[in-house]
Write an enzyme that holds these catalytic residues in place. Structure first.
Site, PDB file in Angstrom:
ATOM      1  N   LYS A  36       0.856  -1.193   0.000  1.00 56.67           N
ATOM      2  CA  LYS A  36       0.000   0.000   0.000  1.00 56.67           C
ATOM      3  C   LYS A  36       0.882   1.230   0.000  1.00 56.67           C
ATOM      4  CE  LYS A  36      -1.846   2.777   2.882  1.00 56.67           C
ATOM      5  NZ  LYS A  36      -1.804   4.008   2.076  1.00 56.67           N
ATOM      6  N   GLU A  54       9.918   0.831  10.665  1.00 55.48           N
ATOM      7  CA  GLU A  54      10.868   1.954  10.665  1.00 55.48           C
ATOM      8  C   GLU A  54      10.056   3.208  10.951  1.00 55.48           C
ATOM      9  OE1 GLU A  54      13.772   1.055  10.713  1.00 55.48           O
ATOM     10  OE2 GLU A  54      13.589  -0.936   9.851  1.00 55.48           O
ATOM     11  N   CYS A  67      13.455  10.866   7.492  1.00 58.57           N
ATOM     12  CA  CYS A  67      13.491  10.407   8.895  1.00 58.57           C
ATOM     13  C   CYS A  67      14.871  10.627   9.496  1.00 58.57           C
ATOM     14  CB  CYS A  67      13.124   8.941   8.969  1.00 58.57           C
ATOM     15  SG  CYS A  67      14.185   7.927   7.935  1.00 58.57           S
ATOM     16  N   GLU A  96       9.089  15.272  16.583  1.00 55.46           N
ATOM     17  CA  GLU A  96       9.547  15.267  15.194  1.00 55.46           C
ATOM     18  C   GLU A  96       8.789  16.337  14.401  1.00 55.46           C
ATOM     19  OE1 GLU A  96       8.470  11.831  12.783  1.00 55.46           O
ATOM     20  OE2 GLU A  96      10.503  11.791  11.983  1.00 55.46           O
TER      21      GLU A  96
HETATM   22  P1  NAD Z   1       2.267   7.922   8.280  1.00 51.42           P
HETATM   23  O1  NAD Z   1       2.497   7.083   9.483  1.00 51.42           O
HETATM   24  O2  NAD Z   1       1.218   8.965   8.336  1.00 51.42           O
HETATM   25  O3  NAD Z   1       1.898   7.005   7.010  1.00 51.42           O
HETATM   26  C1  NAD Z   1       2.735   5.966   6.544  1.00 51.42           C
HETATM   27  C2  NAD Z   1       1.879   4.955   5.794  1.00 51.42           C
HETATM   28  O4  NAD Z   1       0.956   4.350   6.716  1.00 51.42           O
HETATM   29  C3  NAD Z   1       1.029   5.557   4.676  1.00 51.42           C
HETATM   30  O5  NAD Z   1       0.935   4.639   3.599  1.00 51.42           O
HETATM   31  C4  NAD Z   1      -0.326   5.713   5.351  1.00 51.42           C
HETATM   32  O6  NAD Z   1      -1.406   5.722   4.431  1.00 51.42           O
HETATM   33  C5  NAD Z   1      -0.362   4.478   6.231  1.00 51.42           C
HETATM   34  N1  NAD Z   1      -1.237   4.579   7.404  1.00 51.42           N
HETATM   35  C6  NAD Z   1      -1.693   5.717   8.024  1.00 51.42           C
HETATM   36  N2  NAD Z   1      -2.488   5.378   9.069  1.00 51.42           N
HETATM   37  C7  NAD Z   1      -2.521   4.020   9.114  1.00 51.42           C
HETATM   38  C8  NAD Z   1      -3.149   3.085   9.979  1.00 51.42           C
HETATM   39  N3  NAD Z   1      -3.906   3.471  11.014  1.00 51.42           N
HETATM   40  N4  NAD Z   1      -2.966   1.757   9.758  1.00 51.42           N
HETATM   41  C9  NAD Z   1      -2.186   1.332   8.742  1.00 51.42           C
HETATM   42  N5  NAD Z   1      -1.571   2.180   7.873  1.00 51.42           N
HETATM   43  C10 NAD Z   1      -1.728   3.508   8.063  1.00 51.42           C
HETATM   44  O7  NAD Z   1       3.689   8.518   7.897  1.00 51.42           O
HETATM   45  P2  NAD Z   1       4.024   9.580   6.752  1.00 51.42           P
HETATM   46  O8  NAD Z   1       3.439  10.882   7.175  1.00 51.42           O
HETATM   47  O9  NAD Z   1       3.657   9.004   5.429  1.00 51.42           O
HETATM   48  O10 NAD Z   1       5.626   9.626   6.832  1.00 51.42           O
HETATM   49  C11 NAD Z   1       6.320  10.413   7.743  1.00 51.42           C
HETATM   50  C12 NAD Z   1       6.782   9.579   8.928  1.00 51.42           C
HETATM   51  O11 NAD Z   1       7.506   8.458   8.470  1.00 51.42           O
HETATM   52  C13 NAD Z   1       7.749  10.343   9.817  1.00 51.42           C
HETATM   53  O12 NAD Z   1       7.421  10.092  11.159  1.00 51.42           O
HETATM   54  C14 NAD Z   1       9.116   9.733   9.496  1.00 51.42           C
HETATM   55  O13 NAD Z   1      10.072   9.796  10.510  1.00 51.42           O
HETATM   56  C15 NAD Z   1       8.724   8.316   9.198  1.00 51.42           C
HETATM   57  N6  NAD Z   1       9.750   7.681   8.374  1.00 51.42           N
HETATM   58  C16 NAD Z   1      10.615   6.823   8.986  1.00 51.42           C
HETATM   59  C17 NAD Z   1      11.641   6.222   8.248  1.00 51.42           C
HETATM   60  C18 NAD Z   1      12.618   5.281   8.900  1.00 51.42           C
HETATM   61  O14 NAD Z   1      13.369   4.631   8.179  1.00 51.42           O
HETATM   62  N7  NAD Z   1      12.642   5.171  10.198  1.00 51.42           N
HETATM   63  C19 NAD Z   1      11.767   6.526   6.875  1.00 51.42           C
HETATM   64  C20 NAD Z   1      10.864   7.411   6.297  1.00 51.42           C
HETATM   65  C21 NAD Z   1       9.844   7.984   7.062  1.00 51.42           C
END
Ligand code: NAD
Length: 479
Positions: free
Chosen positions: A172, A247, A281, A382
């Site tokens: 997804k 992650e 991140c 963050e």
């Molecule tokens: P997010 O958590 O809002 O969304 C990530 C994914 O999860 C998207 O596909 C979203 O549609 C899905 N999602 C949202 N709610 C969900 C739920 N309740 N159940 C299942 N799936 C769900 O994150 P974002 O805003 O897309 O990305 C930013 C975040 O990602 C930041 O916190 C960043 O630090 C983190 N990030 C971490 C890494 C790492 O390697 N640690 C890398 C990139 C981004």
């Protein structure tokens, strides 16, 4: 605008409900595409297809699976310019960065194709007449849920190890970057894998992501995203005890010691801070600068921030594009306002750029906040945007205590000419990766928190491949 279908069971299908949603160009606010909005019934169909494909795919030889990935990497290279253009239009990535990112994705898949051929089990010494060994076997059906910050690469870094180790997948992509996800799906479709080996569904996390994370036939959830979403995925996955590789977020401390090469530190960290508008991140979340070099460092950081060319992502000279959405820019602006209300000061930025051509997009100036104190929300939460938060410190003990006093443990760094001291401090910092006088990532390096609330497990490298396998004991009496 024609609705783009999803890739399920080897076929392009619309949502069963017929519903769809739009994706937006963040540099102009204009609609760029319409994609299928999956429901729980579409997720059921995708998981059923992955489950049906599992026995055959998990029995293919390692060599065959590696050859498939090598073809996938070649296909990414062949379509690199189209992918980069799309990521630039839909995500706002400056085109020169987008080209680099696509090349990186191909490299990552190529690396996984080759290193997976060296993944081995082990012999277990027991007693004469008995042979026992541990075999690495696929986990099963993997739900791979990815974030928007570097949409194409995030899909590649999850799919390659999952497929290489014999799992079948339902992916997804993030809803705001669904077109990029469906471009990825087109390259997957062209591999002509057995139907159902890889399925890609589009839609919001709250419904589609939750349906995947709670699905009884999903064995593993590979997730990258915020810590908050990670928590709800853990809750959704717990009734059926799924394996989780997560992650999550970070608030990464970077310590500038008095003897650091300030020019180099400011230049490198400013690049890592403002690249992708700070939506990495791994971006430095907190700069702890020794009081004796504080002003000199800030002067260099501000000069670097002012030198960042903010503008149209399609212009090869642009270094920083817009933030991904209006909502995300509003979040970053709220963080800046909260810092200022708590007593921090703007050294530069903090505003939307005034150029008329940028008014419709979700742009923000590269921002440096100084006089930040450890207890402020802006130093603890963050931001995920182009905002450098600078704190002043006096002693090593104080800075290590503050750097470690965080809910996160993703990465950290130390800048000093005394490498032995840098290594001692690296040993004290609680983070999944610690950098001394650098800040970098290659496919060979395992990435990820696995520490505190930054996640579970590692991604990338041979270590990341192992996350997609289980160890199975086979014991044979041979007398
Ligand atoms: P997010 O958590 O809002 O969304 C990530 C994914 O999860 C998207 O596909 C979203 O549609 C899905 N999602 C949202 N709610 C969900 C739920 N309740 N159940 C299942 N799936 C769900 O994150 P974002 O805003 O897309 O990305 C930013 C975040 O990602 C930041 O916190 C960043 O630090 C983190 N990030 C971490 C890494 C790492 O390697 N640690 C890398 C990139 C981004």
């Amino acid at each position: 605008m024609q609705t783009q279908p999803m890739w399920i069971g080897g076929r392009w299908l619309p949502a069963r409900s017929g519903r769809s949603f739009a994706t937006i160009n963040p540099a102009t606010g204009e609609r760029v595409g319409e994609v299928a909005l999956a429901g729980a019934d579409d997720v059921d169909a995708a998981v059923a297809a992955a489950l049906a494909a599992l026995p055959a795919w998990s029995r293919t030889s390692q060599a065959e699976r590696s050859r498939v990935l090598a073809r996938f990497a070649a296909s990414i290279r062949e379509h690199a310019e189209a992918i980069a253009q799309l990521e630039s239009i839909e995500h706002g990535t400056p085109i020169s960065d987008a080209r680099h990112i696509v090349a990186w994705a191909a490299d990552l898949v190529e690396y996984t194709a080759s290193v997976s051929r060296s993944l081995m089990g082990s012999h277990v010494p027991t007693q004469p007449g008995v042979v026992s060994y541990l075999q690495r076997v696929p986990v099963g059906v993997c739900a791979l849920i990815t974030p928007w910050n570097v949409p194409f690469i995030m899909m590649a870094v999850k799919l390659a190890p999952a497929l290489a180790t014999g799992n079948t997948c339902v992916m997804k992509p993030p809803s705001v970057n669904s077109l990029t996800g469906l471009k990825f799906a087109k390259l997957v479709a062209a591999l002509e894998l057995p139907p159902g080996t890889v399925n890609i569904v589009t839609g919001p996390g709250g419904s589609v992501g939750t349906a995947l994370a709670s699905h009884p036939d999903v064995d593993l959830v590979g997730f990258t995203g915020s810590t908050e979403t990670g928590r709800s995925i853990m809750a959704a996955a717990s009734p059926t005890i799924k394996k989780l590789v997560m992650e999550l977020g970070g608030k990464n401390p970077f310590i500038i010691l008095p003897d650091a090469d300030l020019d180099r530190a400011a230049k490198l960290l400013a690049f890592r801070q403002f690249n992708n508008a700070g939506q990495h991140c791994s971006s430095p979340g907190r700069y702890y600068v020794h009081a004796s070099v504080h002003d000199a460092f800030v002067e260099r950081l501000v000069a670097a921030a002012r030198g960042v060319a903010v503008g149209d992502p399609s212009d090869p000279k642009t270094a920083m594009g817009p933030l991904v959405s209006a909502e995300h820019r509003a979040h970053v602006e709220r963080c800046i306002a909260s810092g200022l209300a708590d007593g921090a000061r703007l050294a530069c930025g903090g505003q939307r750029p005034s150029a008329p051509a940028l008014q419709a997009g979700f742009f923000l100036e590269p921002t440096v906040l100084v006089d930040v104190r450890h207890e402020m929300a802006v130093a603890r939460d963050e931001i995920f945007g182009p905002v450098a938060c600078v704190l002043r410190y006096e002693s090593d003990d104080e800075v290590l205590r503050q750097a470690n006093d965080s809910d996160y443990g993703l990465c950290a760094g130390v800048f000093t000419r005394d490498v032995a001291k840098g290594l001692r401090m690296a040993g004290e910092l609680r983070a999944g990766s610690v950098f001394v006088n650098t800040h970098m990532l290659t496919p060979e390096m395992p990435w990820g928190g696995g520490i505190k609330q930054s996640g579970l497990g590692k991604e990338g490298s041979i270590v990341g491949l192992e996350e997609f396998t289980e160890l199975k004991l086979i014991c044979v009496e041979i007398t």
